[in-house]
Design an enzyme around this catalytic site. Structure first.
Site, short mmCIF file in Angstrom:
data_model
loop_
_atom_site.label_atom_id
_atom_site.label_comp_id
_atom_site.label_asym_id
_atom_site.label_seq_id
_atom_site.Cartn_x
_atom_site.Cartn_y
_atom_site.Cartn_z
N LYS A 16 0.81 -1.22 0.00
CA LYS A 16 0.00 0.00 0.00
C LYS A 16 0.84 1.27 0.00
O LYS A 16 0.33 2.35 -0.30
CB LYS A 16 -0.99 0.00 1.18
N LYS B 191 -5.12 -10.78 -5.69
CA LYS B 191 -6.32 -11.16 -4.94
C LYS B 191 -7.49 -10.25 -5.30
O LYS B 191 -7.28 -9.07 -5.65
CB LYS B 191 -6.06 -11.16 -3.43
N LYS C 91 -11.53 -4.92 -2.91
CA LYS C 91 -12.56 -3.88 -2.96
C LYS C 91 -12.05 -2.64 -3.67
O LYS C 91 -12.82 -1.88 -4.23
CB LYS C 91 -12.91 -3.45 -1.53
P1 ATP Z 1 -9.21 -4.45 -0.04
O1 ATP Z 1 -9.74 -5.55 -0.91
O2 ATP Z 1 -9.80 -3.11 -0.33
O3 ATP Z 1 -7.73 -4.47 0.11
P2 ATP Z 1 -9.97 -6.23 1.88
O4 ATP Z 1 -11.24 -6.70 1.29
O5 ATP Z 1 -8.75 -7.06 1.78
O6 ATP Z 1 -9.75 -4.77 1.37
P3 ATP Z 1 -11.14 -6.32 4.47
O7 ATP Z 1 -12.44 -5.73 4.14
O8 ATP Z 1 -10.65 -5.88 5.79
O9 ATP Z 1 -10.04 -5.95 3.43
O10 ATP Z 1 -11.22 -7.91 4.42
C1 ATP Z 1 -12.19 -8.59 5.16
C2 ATP Z 1 -11.90 -10.06 5.19
O11 ATP Z 1 -11.93 -10.60 3.86
C3 ATP Z 1 -10.52 -10.42 5.73
O12 ATP Z 1 -10.65 -11.56 6.55
C4 ATP Z 1 -9.71 -10.75 4.51
O13 ATP Z 1 -8.69 -11.67 4.79
C5 ATP Z 1 -10.76 -11.37 3.61
N1 ATP Z 1 -10.43 -11.23 2.20
C6 ATP Z 1 -10.15 -10.09 1.53
N2 ATP Z 1 -9.91 -10.33 0.22
C7 ATP Z 1 -10.03 -11.68 0.06
C8 ATP Z 1 -9.89 -12.56 -1.06
N3 ATP Z 1 -9.61 -12.09 -2.25
N4 ATP Z 1 -10.09 -13.88 -0.88
C9 ATP Z 1 -10.40 -14.36 0.35
N5 ATP Z 1 -10.54 -13.60 1.45
C10 ATP Z 1 -10.36 -12.27 1.32
#
Ligand code: ATP
Ligand code: LTN
Length: 326
Positions: free
Chosen positions: A111, A192, A195
């Protein structure tokens, strides 16, 4: 009964990766454990947010928690900044965290890459996450694979403090699923699903309409060899779609592969569109009703009170053991 804690950032619409990696586990765990699910707004401001949008996203995530099946009678649901212990404990942990270990966190490196200077909050992000977890004497933290390094750091800090002071913290374990723990972006299966990615077709949000679901899946990146086979290294796109299919349908990956033997990618994708639409429709239907209800805010207030009572006890113990406060 074990104590479970996890959190999701209110940074945009929750996607299939968040759901399959984390939220699905949240729901499964609440029958046999004491679960606490948080909307981690303090984490979300480590990157710039529009205040109006942020407030609305907080309520969106709260409504999505309930829409996927988190039951506020069984689990505590609350907003992180409503319990001051998170920030307070975060500072105390900061004093036992090393700048070297924080510099090695891959999320921080990703980041802050290419920026001349990054907000200190982005650097401290994993310490605040450790505070979230340790504040509730958490045993289990259900999260996606991307959080492994942060959980390890949380454990290290807890062990370090337990060794230096009186035993103060429960040392938590991460809980990662075998399948679904890392859903990849549909447009680039080497990254991955996220969002914050610019391309909306890289992800499927839980609130996406049927047309958008279809478009995103049908244009998902695959490969040119045409065979439906699970091989994440050589066929990351197809393997990612197989994982999504498997988790949503409850069939094993082997069974899914067998049922599409001889089919082309087009047919497989069409089936995946149907399964995804079916899985997300009830969530979308629940969401609109819950998001508009007055009950939602009452649930968050009640959750903050219940979480606050647990946090207060921990903070008292921490301060006693550290010899601070009076
Ligand atoms: P961003 O995608 O904007 O970086 P994020 O979705 O990773 O944000 P969080 O909203 O805090 O961040 O994630 C919530 C949960 O979803 C966490 O437990 C994270 O590990 C899980 N998660 C996020 N992305 C994935 C993915 N692509 N596959 C599986 N689990 C995920
Ligand atoms: N960093 C996590 C969100 C998060 C979290 C937590 C998860 C903040 N605090 C405590 C579990 C426990 C992420 O998924 N990006």
């Amino acid at each position: 009964m074990k104590r479970v804690f996890s959190g999701v950032q209110p940074t945009g619409n929750i996607h299939l990766g968040n759901y399959l990696g984390a939220l699905k586990q949240f729901v499964e765990l609440q029958d046999d454990n004491e679960c606490i699910y948080c909307i981690v707004d303090l984490h979300s401001i480590t990157v710039p947010q529009d205040p109006k949008e942020l407030r609305s996203h907080i309520l969106d995530v709260a409504a999505l928690y309930l829409s996927v099946g988190i039951d506020p009678k069984k689990s505590i649901v609350f907003v992180q900044s409503d319990v001051s212990g998170h920030s307070e404990l975060s500072w105390i942990l900061t004093c036992s965290a090393y700048t070297g270990e924080l510099s090695r966190m891959t999320q921080f490196k990703d980041k802050s890459r290419g920026k001349e200077s990054a907000p200190a909050g982005l650097f401290m992000y994993p310490v605040l996450m450790a505070a979230d977890i340790l504040l509730y004497d958490t045993d289990i933290v259900p999260v996606g694979n991307d959080q492994k390094q942060h959980i390890e750091l949380c454990r290290d800090i807890a062990i370090r403090i337990n060794n230096k002071y009186k035993k103060t913290f429960v040392v938590p374990d991460g809980r990662f699923l075998k399948e679904g723990a890392r859903i990849m972006a549909l447009d680039d299966p080497t990254k991955k699903m996220s969002k914050s990615a610019e391309n909306i077709h890289s992800r499927i949000s839980l609130l996406d309409e049927d047309g958008k679901i279809k478009k995103s899946i049908m244009r998902a990146t695959t490969d040119s060899d045409g065979e439906i086979r699970f091989d994440p290294e050589n066929k990351p796109g197809v393997s990612n779609l197989l994982t999504i299919y498997s988790v949503l349908s409850g069939k094993s990956i082997d069974d899914v592969v067998a049922s599409f033997a001889g089919s082309g990618y087009g047919d497989f994708k069409k089936e995946l569109v149907e399964i995804t639409k079916e899985a997300l429709l009830p969530i979308r239907q629940n969401f609109s009703e819950i998001r508009e209800s007055d009950e939602l805010k009452a649930i968050l207030r009640d959750g903050a009170e219940r979480a606050g009572a647990i946090a207060e006890k921990t903070m008292k113990r921490v301060k006693d053991n550290f010899g601070i406060g009076f």
